[in-house]
Design a protein around this motif. Structure first.
Motif, PDB file in Angstrom:
ATOM      1  N   LEU A 109       0.834  -1.213   0.000  1.00  0.00           N
ATOM      2  CA  LEU A 109       0.000   0.000   0.000  1.00  0.00           C
ATOM      3  C   LEU A 109       0.865   1.257   0.000  1.00  0.00           C
ATOM      4  O   LEU A 109       0.539   2.234  -0.681  1.00  0.00           O
ATOM      5  N   VAL A 110       1.937   1.254   0.778  1.00  0.00           N
ATOM      6  CA  VAL A 110       2.840   2.410   0.798  1.00  0.00           C
ATOM      7  C   VAL A 110       3.402   2.652  -0.601  1.00  0.00           C
ATOM      8  O   VAL A 110       3.464   3.797  -1.061  1.00  0.00           O
ATOM      9  N   ASP A 111       3.786   1.591  -1.303  1.00  0.00           N
ATOM     10  CA  ASP A 111       4.310   1.744  -2.668  1.00  0.00           C
ATOM     11  C   ASP A 111       3.271   2.382  -3.588  1.00  0.00           C
ATOM     12  O   ASP A 111       3.599   3.269  -4.383  1.00  0.00           O
ATOM     13  N   ARG A 112       2.023   1.937  -3.493  1.00  0.00           N
ATOM     14  CA  ARG A 112       0.960   2.515  -4.335  1.00  0.00           C
ATOM     15  C   ARG A 112       0.698   3.979  -3.971  1.00  0.00           C
ATOM     16  O   ARG A 112       0.528   4.834  -4.842  1.00  0.00           O
ATOM     17  N   ALA A 113       0.663   4.275  -2.672  1.00  0.00           N
ATOM     18  CA  ALA A 113       0.448   5.651  -2.223  1.00  0.00           C
ATOM     19  C   ALA A 113       1.623   6.535  -2.620  1.00  0.00           C
ATOM     20  O   ALA A 113       1.445   7.702  -2.993  1.00  0.00           O
ATOM     21  N   ASP A 114       2.838   5.979  -2.580  1.00  0.00           N
ATOM     22  CA  ASP A 114       4.028   6.720  -2.976  1.00  0.00           C
ATOM     23  C   ASP A 114       3.963   7.090  -4.463  1.00  0.00           C
ATOM     24  O   ASP A 114       4.280   8.220  -4.848  1.00  0.00           O
ATOM     25  N   ALA A 115       3.523   6.149  -5.288  1.00  0.00           N
ATOM     26  CA  ALA A 115       3.375   6.431  -6.725  1.00  0.00           C
ATOM     27  C   ALA A 115       2.329   7.527  -6.942  1.00  0.00           C
ATOM     28  O   ALA A 115       2.513   8.425  -7.773  1.00  0.00           O
ATOM     29  N   ALA A 116       1.237   7.490  -6.187  1.00  0.00           N
ATOM     30  CA  ALA A 116       0.206   8.529  -6.293  1.00  0.00           C
ATOM     31  C   ALA A 116       0.752   9.879  -5.832  1.00  0.00           C
ATOM     32  O   ALA A 116       0.437  10.923  -6.407  1.00  0.00           O
ATOM     33  N   MET A 117       1.609   9.867  -4.802  1.00  0.00           N
ATOM     34  CA  MET A 117       2.211  11.105  -4.323  1.00  0.00           C
ATOM     35  C   MET A 117       3.094  11.719  -5.416  1.00  0.00           C
ATOM     36  O   MET A 117       3.073  12.920  -5.653  1.00  0.00           O
ATOM     37  N   TYR A 118       3.873  10.879  -6.116  1.00  0.00           N
ATOM     38  CA  TYR A 118       4.703  11.406  -7.205  1.00  0.00           C
ATOM     39  C   TYR A 118       3.837  11.952  -8.331  1.00  0.00           C
ATOM     40  O   TYR A 118       4.189  12.938  -8.985  1.00  0.00           O
ATOM     41  N   GLU A 119       2.682  11.343  -8.549  1.00  0.00           N
ATOM     42  CA  GLU A 119       1.746  11.879  -9.544  1.00  0.00           C
ATOM     43  C   GLU A 119       1.253  13.261  -9.104  1.00  0.00           C
ATOM     44  O   GLU A 119       1.141  14.175  -9.917  1.00  0.00           O
ATOM     45  N   ALA A 120       1.000  13.432  -7.816  1.00  0.00           N
ATOM     46  CA  ALA A 120       0.596  14.748  -7.292  1.00  0.00           C
ATOM     47  C   ALA A 120       1.700  15.776  -7.539  1.00  0.00           C
ATOM     48  O   ALA A 120       1.429  16.915  -7.923  1.00  0.00           O
ATOM     49  N   LYS A 121       2.943  15.376  -7.348  1.00  0.00           N
ATOM     50  CA  LYS A 121       4.064  16.287  -7.604  1.00  0.00           C
ATOM     51  C   LYS A 121       4.116  16.672  -9.087  1.00  0.00           C
ATOM     52  O   LYS A 121       4.335  17.828  -9.433  1.00  0.00           O
ATOM     53  N   GLN A 122       3.899  15.681  -9.962  1.00  0.00           N
ATOM     54  CA  GLN A 122       3.954  15.943 -11.404  1.00  0.00           C
ATOM     55  C   GLN A 122       2.825  16.856 -11.874  1.00  0.00           C
ATOM     56  O   GLN A 122       2.964  17.535 -12.880  1.00  0.00           O
ATOM     57  N   HIS A 123       1.725  16.883 -11.139  1.00  0.00           N
ATOM     58  CA  HIS A 123       0.593  17.721 -11.514  1.00  0.00           C
ATOM     59  C   HIS A 123       0.590  19.069 -10.794  1.00  0.00           C
ATOM     60  O   HIS A 123      -0.443  19.725 -10.703  1.00  0.00           O
ATOM     61  N   GLY A 124       1.736  19.456 -10.252  1.00  0.00           N
ATOM     62  CA  GLY A 124       1.854  20.802  -9.705  1.00  0.00           C
ATOM     63  C   GLY A 124       2.085  20.908  -8.217  1.00  0.00           C
ATOM     64  O   GLY A 124       2.147  22.012  -7.691  1.00  0.00           O
ATOM     65  N   ARG A 125       2.158  19.806  -7.499  1.00  0.00           N
ATOM     66  CA  ARG A 125       2.398  19.816  -6.048  1.00  0.00           C
ATOM     67  C   ARG A 125       1.215  20.422  -5.286  1.00  0.00           C
ATOM     68  O   ARG A 125       0.268  20.880  -5.874  1.00  0.00           O
TER      69      ARG A 125
END
Length: 194
Positions: free
Chosen positions: A153-169
């Motif tokens: 779950l942490v790995d999946r949430a981490d990938a989503a967090m990087y997506e948030a960064k890519q979309h402007g933080r």
């Protein structure tokens, strides 16, 4: 001797800078969360929070200010998470919240509350503080080992967090959901870091 042992146990499960749970404590709490989720028919939610541009903040203002920011953020998040949730600092400027939710909407709502708490935590400091948050949810399976399931779950949430960064933080992304644009607020003072 008992006080020394109790103090040693507390130190082994607590992050010394922020006073939050550490990675070890997070893993130790996973079986409790998984049992409760199965019993109550809820989903386990993991939120990975990463402070935006933290290296830039450290470079511009120094590590003492970076440490002060981490302590302020920890205090703001600690006052915002729900009592049964586990809030842990897992390294650097990355934090993890582990808890139970009924659905993705509840998880997103919690993440947004945490995002707003972080942006408010910088008030009184010389810098602006924002966070990107990734969220992942799962229904615990029978016979599943909670520690292994936690890190998936942490790995999946981490990938989503990087997506948030890519979309402007300064936003929340739920794994497997569309990125929701963040409404633009009034600009903060020009000197801040994000």
């Amino acid at each position: 001797m008992q006080r020394l042992l109790a103090r040693t146990l507390a130190l082994s499960s607590t992050d010394p800078l922020t006073g939050l749970a550490n990675r070890r404590s997070l893993v130790e709490q996973a079986p409790r969360i998984w049992r409760q989720a199965r019993r109550d028919g809820q989903r386990v939610a993991v939120l990975v929070l990463d402070l935006d541009h933290f290296k830039r903040l450290n470079d511009a203002y120094g590590h003492a200010t970076g440490d002060a920011v981490l302590r302020c953020v920890a205090a703001a998040l600690g006052a915002t998470v729900r009592p049964p949730d586990v809030l842990a600092r897992t390294g650097g400027e990355e934090l993890v919240v582990l808890g139970l939710v009924s659905d993705p909407s509840e998880a997103r709502h919690l993440a947004e509350r945490l995002r707003l708490a972080v942006s408010s935590s910088g008030v009184g400091l010389q810098c602006e503080v924002t966070v990107s948050i990734g969220v992942a949810l799962a229904r615990p399976g029978d016979g599943e080992e909670p520690g292994d399931a936690l890190w998936r779950l942490v790995d999946r949430a981490d990938a989503a967090m990087y997506e948030a960064k890519q979309h402007g933080r300064d936003r929340v992304v739920v794994a497997g959901a569309a990125v929701v644009p963040l409404p633009r607020a009034t600009p903060r003072s020009a000197g801040g870091m994000a």
